[in-house]
Motif scaffolding. Sequence first.
Motif, PDB file in Angstrom:
ATOM      1  N   GLN A 136       1.144   3.011   0.386  1.00 10.52           N
ATOM      2  CA  GLN A 136       1.353   3.939   1.428  1.00 10.52           C
ATOM      3  C   GLN A 136       2.256   3.755   2.503  1.00 10.52           C
ATOM      4  OE1 GLN A 136       0.764   7.246   0.991  1.00 10.52           O
ATOM      5  NE2 GLN A 136       2.062   7.794   2.572  1.00 10.52           N
ATOM      6  N   ARG A 137       1.944   2.583   3.031  1.00  8.61           N
ATOM      7  CA  ARG A 137       2.849   2.324   4.092  1.00  8.61           C
ATOM      8  C   ARG A 137       4.308   1.607   3.657  1.00  8.61           C
ATOM      9  NH1 ARG A 137       3.762  -3.232   5.378  1.00  8.61           N
ATOM     10  NH2 ARG A 137       1.861  -3.915   4.455  1.00  8.61           N
ATOM     11  N   ASP A 138       4.221   1.230   2.255  1.00  9.18           N
ATOM     12  CA  ASP A 138       5.528   0.788   1.820  1.00  9.18           C
ATOM     13  C   ASP A 138       6.498   2.240   1.494  1.00  9.18           C
ATOM     14  OD1 ASP A 138       5.312  -1.670   1.847  1.00  9.18           O
ATOM     15  OD2 ASP A 138       4.811  -2.174   0.077  1.00  9.18           O
ATOM     16  N   LYS A 139       5.748   3.165   1.125  1.00  7.05           N
ATOM     17  CA  LYS A 139       6.466   4.323   0.828  1.00  7.05           C
ATOM     18  C   LYS A 139       7.094   5.054   2.086  1.00  7.05           C
ATOM     19  CE  LYS A 139       3.684   6.080  -3.380  1.00  7.05           C
ATOM     20  NZ  LYS A 139       2.710   6.947  -3.663  1.00  7.05           N
ATOM     21  N   GLU A 140       6.055   4.985   2.994  1.00  5.37           N
ATOM     22  CA  GLU A 140       6.700   5.641   4.395  1.00  5.37           C
ATOM     23  C   GLU A 140       8.043   4.900   4.823  1.00  5.37           C
ATOM     24  OE1 GLU A 140       3.271   5.220   6.758  1.00  5.37           O
ATOM     25  OE2 GLU A 140       2.375   7.079   5.920  1.00  5.37           O
ATOM     26  N   ALA A 141       7.940   3.378   4.887  1.00  5.10           N
ATOM     27  CA  ALA A 141       8.911   2.676   5.144  1.00  5.10           C
ATOM     28  C   ALA A 141      10.306   2.957   4.104  1.00  5.10           C
ATOM     29  CB  ALA A 141       8.648   1.222   4.801  1.00  5.10           C
ATOM     30  N   ALA A 142      10.160   3.303   2.922  1.00  6.55           N
ATOM     31  CA  ALA A 142      11.178   3.323   1.993  1.00  6.55           C
ATOM     32  C   ALA A 142      11.641   4.910   2.427  1.00  6.55           C
ATOM     33  CB  ALA A 142      10.695   3.567   0.500  1.00  6.55           C
ATOM     34  N   ALA A 143      10.991   5.637   2.907  1.00  2.00           N
ATOM     35  CA  ALA A 143      11.603   7.002   3.144  1.00  2.00           C
ATOM     36  C   ALA A 143      12.289   6.913   4.690  1.00  2.00           C
ATOM     37  CB  ALA A 143      10.548   8.052   3.296  1.00  2.00           C
ATOM     38  N   ARG A 144      11.749   6.272   5.561  1.00  4.61           N
ATOM     39  CA  ARG A 144      12.369   5.847   6.781  1.00  4.61           C
ATOM     40  C   ARG A 144      13.577   5.307   6.515  1.00  4.61           C
ATOM     41  NH1 ARG A 144       7.126   4.352   8.445  1.00  4.61           N
ATOM     42  NH2 ARG A 144       8.010   2.161   8.628  1.00  4.61           N
ATOM     43  N   LEU A 145      13.684   4.084   5.802  1.00  2.31           N
ATOM     44  CA  LEU A 145      14.990   3.261   5.549  1.00  2.31           C
ATOM     45  C   LEU A 145      16.080   4.526   5.006  1.00  2.31           C
ATOM     46  CD1 LEU A 145      13.604   0.067   4.316  1.00  2.31           C
ATOM     47  CD2 LEU A 145      15.072   0.555   6.219  1.00  2.31           C
TER      48      LEU A 145
END
Length: 458
Positions: A9-18
């Motif tokens: 979940q944290r990686d998904k949010e980071a991908a969206a932010r990037l």
Amino acid sequence: MESRESEIQRDKEAAARLTSAMLHKHYDENDVDAVTASFADPFSWVGAGEEEYCTGLENVLNVFRQFAGKVPKCNLTDEHYDVIEVANGIYVCSGRLWVTTDPSTNIYLRVHQRITTVFRKIDGELKCNHLHLSNPYVEMVPGDVGFPTAMAKHSYDYLQECLKEKQREIDSQSMVLNSIYDTVPCSIIRYARKHDGAYELLFSNRGTADLMGISVDDVQHIDWSAGYCPFMVEADAKRLADLMEGLRVPGDQASAVCQVRRQGGDSIYVNSVNTFISSDERGDIIQKIVFDITERIMVEKSLARMSYEDGLTHLYNRTKFSQELDDESYADVEQLGIAYFDINGLKAMNDQKGHAAGDDLICRTARHISEAFSGSTFRIGGDEFVVIDSESDEDEFRSQVEQSLELMHDDDIEIAVGCSWRSKPCSILEQFDEADRLMYRDKSAFYSSKLHDRRRRQ
């Protein structure tokens, strides 16, 4: 230790932010280095243009370096991203957003951009290996670099050419009308300006009587000695008299837009074109051609209002609000109240019930705020509203805030609010920042409370 689900979940949010950050760096700032900071080998790129396709990290970087200074400033809105994990540590982010050129660029374009990115987790950090941008239809042409500038520029040039052509038509019509008298639906008048400055009426056509709402015979009994219609608004009459005084030699011309109160009681706007024709024994011959331009003025006023009006709520828009923030006169007011509102849950409403329901929520909120306040109300963002009130005292202002909250509470509208009120000296910028901070504090408390309630129910 972090669970596998939490890590994903944290990686998904980071991908969206990037993904969002890359878009903002590209369109808002045209910062190529920031856009490519997370690119990693191997890399493939598909751009929005017909010919934009490239593989290999160094090749892609060389292409992106060409974008520097080529992308006009844009504003991004309605961003939405979804991320899935397709393999261990590999994430695909799909998104869409509106890209709109900033008005300062003099380029007028709005496109619904789509984006797909692929990230791979390397040494605990997400790196981008693929970027695909597309639009719902082809907008870029060969020669465009990073943005469909040619199409937008062509649109702007065409608009300017149309305006110039229309102006040429109007000028041509004016020249023709100068030689026509009693057969046209406009006022044509000729005066003799005497040596003492008084005007004597030499000729007037039927259009003159029609313009003023009187009979042809009545025209002859009007006092024309000042050189203008006595039904004219006083301030406009004085301005026109000064312009006519400046007509000194044949060929001199002066025009003015004036307001005339017709004998029937209604008001019209006219464009009075005054030309020094010649001089003879009667004095200086001045010809006046007067056109009724009420419809044009009404359209211009409507367009001017529309440029400051939010199309959905009919409140003032952000352009008008920005002008208010730059208005130095607020430093001299005796008192100033600013209320900043932000709807809670608009995104959830859009996601669950559709944008029509979200628009309805925005309109209801706008109506309640404008009903409660006597000051100017602005919609400055999708779900953000600001009130500027320099007339009410503090008790009145805060009472209006409470009234607006009651109206919205009765309408099941959740909203965050921040308020700033000062008596002289006032600072609209400082007070807006203060109201902004207080609004976000209120919004944070609202969502913290909802999170607490949800956890308690669990």
